[in-house]
Design a protein around this motif. Structure first.
Motif, PDB file in Angstrom:
ATOM      1  N   GLU A 144     -29.074 -56.214 121.282  1.00 26.34           N
ATOM      2  CA  GLU A 144     -29.954 -55.338 122.060  1.00 26.34           C
ATOM      3  C   GLU A 144     -29.339 -53.948 122.252  1.00 26.34           C
ATOM      4  O   GLU A 144     -30.043 -52.933 122.210  1.00 26.34           O
ATOM      5  CB  GLU A 144     -30.205 -55.985 123.427  1.00 26.34           C
ATOM      6  CG  GLU A 144     -31.262 -55.300 124.226  1.00 26.34           C
ATOM      7  CD  GLU A 144     -31.225 -55.721 125.687  1.00 26.34           C
ATOM      8  OE1 GLU A 144     -30.341 -56.512 126.090  1.00 26.34           O
ATOM      9  OE2 GLU A 144     -32.091 -55.228 126.426  1.00 26.34           O
ATOM     10  N   TYR A 148     -29.741 -53.126 117.057  1.00 24.92           N
ATOM     11  CA  TYR A 148     -31.134 -52.657 116.899  1.00 24.92           C
ATOM     12  C   TYR A 148     -31.314 -51.167 117.160  1.00 24.92           C
ATOM     13  O   TYR A 148     -31.897 -50.459 116.338  1.00 24.92           O
ATOM     14  CB  TYR A 148     -32.103 -53.483 117.767  1.00 24.92           C
ATOM     15  CG  TYR A 148     -32.651 -54.620 116.953  1.00 24.92           C
ATOM     16  CD1 TYR A 148     -33.824 -54.480 116.236  1.00 24.92           C
ATOM     17  CD2 TYR A 148     -31.937 -55.794 116.828  1.00 24.92           C
ATOM     18  CE1 TYR A 148     -34.294 -55.492 115.429  1.00 24.92           C
ATOM     19  CE2 TYR A 148     -32.388 -56.814 116.025  1.00 24.92           C
ATOM     20  CZ  TYR A 148     -33.573 -56.661 115.329  1.00 24.92           C
ATOM     21  OH  TYR A 148     -34.011 -57.652 114.518  1.00 24.92           O
ATOM     22  N   GLN A 174     -41.024 -54.472 118.168  1.00 26.20           N
ATOM     23  CA  GLN A 174     -40.431 -55.776 118.506  1.00 26.20           C
ATOM     24  C   GLN A 174     -41.506 -56.807 118.813  1.00 26.20           C
ATOM     25  O   GLN A 174     -41.456 -57.946 118.357  1.00 26.20           O
ATOM     26  CB  GLN A 174     -39.480 -55.632 119.703  1.00 26.20           C
ATOM     27  CG  GLN A 174     -38.198 -54.902 119.365  1.00 26.20           C
ATOM     28  CD  GLN A 174     -37.476 -55.530 118.175  1.00 26.20           C
ATOM     29  OE1 GLN A 174     -37.087 -56.673 118.206  1.00 26.20           O
ATOM     30  NE2 GLN A 174     -37.332 -54.784 117.101  1.00 26.20           N
ATOM     31  N   THR A 178     -42.092 -60.015 116.270  1.00 27.21           N
ATOM     32  CA  THR A 178     -41.784 -61.355 116.751  1.00 27.21           C
ATOM     33  C   THR A 178     -43.056 -62.121 117.117  1.00 27.21           C
ATOM     34  O   THR A 178     -43.028 -63.331 117.228  1.00 27.21           O
ATOM     35  CB  THR A 178     -40.851 -61.322 117.979  1.00 27.21           C
ATOM     36  OG1 THR A 178     -41.429 -60.438 118.940  1.00 27.21           O
ATOM     37  CG2 THR A 178     -39.471 -60.818 117.622  1.00 27.21           C
ATOM     38  N   ASP A 244     -35.072 -53.440 111.019  1.00 25.92           N
ATOM     39  CA  ASP A 244     -34.831 -54.860 111.274  1.00 25.92           C
ATOM     40  C   ASP A 244     -33.764 -55.419 110.340  1.00 25.92           C
ATOM     41  O   ASP A 244     -32.906 -56.210 110.742  1.00 25.92           O
ATOM     42  CB  ASP A 244     -36.145 -55.632 111.082  1.00 25.92           C
ATOM     43  CG  ASP A 244     -36.454 -56.465 112.293  1.00 25.92           C
ATOM     44  OD1 ASP A 244     -35.708 -57.411 112.532  1.00 25.92           O
ATOM     45  OD2 ASP A 244     -37.428 -56.156 113.002  1.00 25.92           O
ATOM     46  N   ARG A 389     -34.765 -64.506 115.254  1.00 27.08           N
ATOM     47  CA  ARG A 389     -35.513 -63.273 115.024  1.00 27.08           C
ATOM     48  C   ARG A 389     -35.963 -63.259 113.569  1.00 27.08           C
ATOM     49  O   ARG A 389     -35.149 -63.424 112.661  1.00 27.08           O
ATOM     50  CB  ARG A 389     -34.632 -62.068 115.304  1.00 27.08           C
ATOM     51  CG  ARG A 389     -35.408 -60.875 115.794  1.00 27.08           C
ATOM     52  CD  ARG A 389     -34.478 -59.725 116.004  1.00 27.08           C
ATOM     53  NE  ARG A 389     -33.859 -59.722 117.320  1.00 27.08           N
ATOM     54  CZ  ARG A 389     -34.302 -59.010 118.341  1.00 27.08           C
ATOM     55  NH1 ARG A 389     -35.381 -58.287 118.223  1.00 27.08           N
ATOM     56  NH2 ARG A 389     -33.677 -59.011 119.484  1.00 27.08           N
TER      57      ARG A 389
END
Ligand code: HEM
Length: 411
Positions: A144, A148, A174, A178, A244, A389
């Motif tokens: 986090e 990213y 995000q 996801t 990503d 993820r």
């Protein structure tokens, strides 16, 4: 090969956390085999190195899924996240591919990429400064707080997305990445995120049209060779492909180095080894385990197995990169193996356009992180890490990576 196809995807957490053994077993059964995807659709998965390389370079295997399947009379899922974003270089064949890739390539000339290094270093260093404020012995989430935001910031710089807009846009991506359902109706929050991204990117394009700057969006707008859908699709794809993937490489790579203290010590002793280490980390940790879906335009024989026309093909890069017929002791992380490039960044026409940027970002990310915090360690047991993820097919990253950057006694 048995008549009943193996199921592929939708794996149990244990497989997603460590898919290499699963892929090795499948590859040993048959390096090219018919499978059933998690959504029930049939496909062919290519697991051996030679067959994978051939498949990625074979013009009879198309990337234009929408056209090929529609021509076959099939109802096609539009893919993530719908038609607004589907017309980019990764979804088309030459000559459209050549046109779209040539335009975007203008931003990826070596000089332009190299010139980004100071900005990347400043971003990385600023993110580490923020994490350091949490104090010694603090547990921080490296996914986090570092893995990213760093590549998202870099793609923001390249595209010319104002820094103040990046956190909101990142949030939408995000949610979308996801939450977009592979089949069935997408959840409302994913639809809202998709709408938000379309609106934001459309405004950005208008803004760059009025006030061009030294960034990729302005270059694409000025070229005036793209339809609006192609332009929005290209921007969307660049943001997804540009953050990503690299984020997963950073997260997965940190874990792999912590798992192999001898390799970490070698890099710490000689940071000049990092470029080779990064390619080995791409091979070993597979941030992109499978290339994106392809479809046979006509029948193709790979490694002696005939795949009929109009069938979906999934090239398993993670498996190909661990094929013992190509890599001696493939399950060992060895930054000195010197085996030449692997398939982790693809091959052929669709070879990763961002490869030089990905390598630069990863090098700077590791230089800054382990240079400043050589004693960093996991803050949780190794078994607590979860690679949830991404769907485990095209993207594979950690949900979080809790670490202690400055453990007691290592200040
Ligand atoms: C470690 C990081 C990265 C990995 C592992 C990676 C991997 C890949 C792979 C495997 C492909 C080929 C997909 C296929 O053939 O189906 C690809 C394509 C692509 N990548 Fe990357 N990528 C990374 C970073 C980046 C970055 C930073 C950018 C841009 C900012 C980028 C932009 C692209 C683009 C535009 C394509 C499509 C090329 C084409 O269709 O001609 N990638 N990437």
């Amino acid at each position: 090969m048995t008549d009943t196809p193996a199921s592929w995807g939708g794996w149990a957490p244990a497989v997603r956390d460590d898919p290499a053994g699963h892929f090795a077993q499948a590859r040993a059964r048959c390096p090219v085999q018919r499978v059933r995807l998690a959504d029930g659709h049939p496909a062919w998965v290519v697991l051996g190195y030679d067959a994978a390389r051939q498949a990625l370079g074979d013009p009879r295997i198309s990337k234009d899924m929408l056209a090929a399947l529609a021509a076959d009379g099939e109802v096609v899922a539009e893919g993530l996240p719908g038609p607004s974003f589907s017309r980019h270089m990764l979804n088309v064949d030459p000559p459209d591919h050549t046109r779209l890739r040539r335009l975007v390539s203008r931003a990826f000339v070596p000089g332009r990429i190299a010139a980004l290094e100071p900005a990347i270093r400043a971003l990385a260093s600023g993110l580490l400064d923020k994490l350091d404020l949490r104090g010694p012995d603090a547990t921080v989430d490296l996914v986090e707080g570092y893995a990213y935001p760093l590549p998202f910031g870099v793609i923001g710089e390249l595209l010319g997305i104002p820094a103040a807009d990046r956190p909101g846009l990142h949030g939408w991506f995000q949610v979308l990445l996801t939450g977009w359902a592979a089949s069935g109706d997408p959840p409302p929050e994913a639809v809202a995120a998709s709408d938000g991204i379309v609106a934001y990117l459309s405004d950005l394009v208008e803004d760059k049209r009025r006030r061009p700057a030294d960034d990729l969006v302005s270059v694409l707008v000025a070229a005036a060779e793209l339809s609006t859908q192609e332009l929005l699709s290209s921007l969307f794809q660049l943001v997804v492909a540009g953050h990503d993937t690299t984020a997963s490489l950073i997260g997965n790579g940190v874990v792999a180095l912590l798992d192999h203290p001898g390799q970490l010590a070698a890099v710490l002793a000689d940071p000049g080894l990092l470029p080779a280490a990064i390619d080995e980390l791409i091979r070993f940790t597979a941030p992109v385990p499978h290339a994106t879906f392809r479809v046979t335009a006509e029948s193709v024989t790979l490694d002696g197995v005939e795949i009929p026309a109009h069938e979906q093909v999934l090239v398993c890069l993670a498996s190909a990169n661990r094929d013992p017929s190509r890599y001696p002791s493939p399950d060992i992380l060895d930054i000195g193996r010197g085996d030449g490039p692997n398939l982790g960044l693809g091959h052929g026409t669709h070879y990763c356009l961002g490869a030089p940027l990905a390598r630069l970002e990863a090098r700077v990310a590791f230089e800054e992180l382990i240079g400043r915090h050589p004693g960093l360690r996991l803050a949780v047991g190794r078994d607590a890490l979860a690679w949830t993820r991404g769907d485990g097919l095209v993207l594979r990253g950690l949900a979080s990576l809790p670490v202690v950057l400055r453990p007691r006694g290592r200040r």
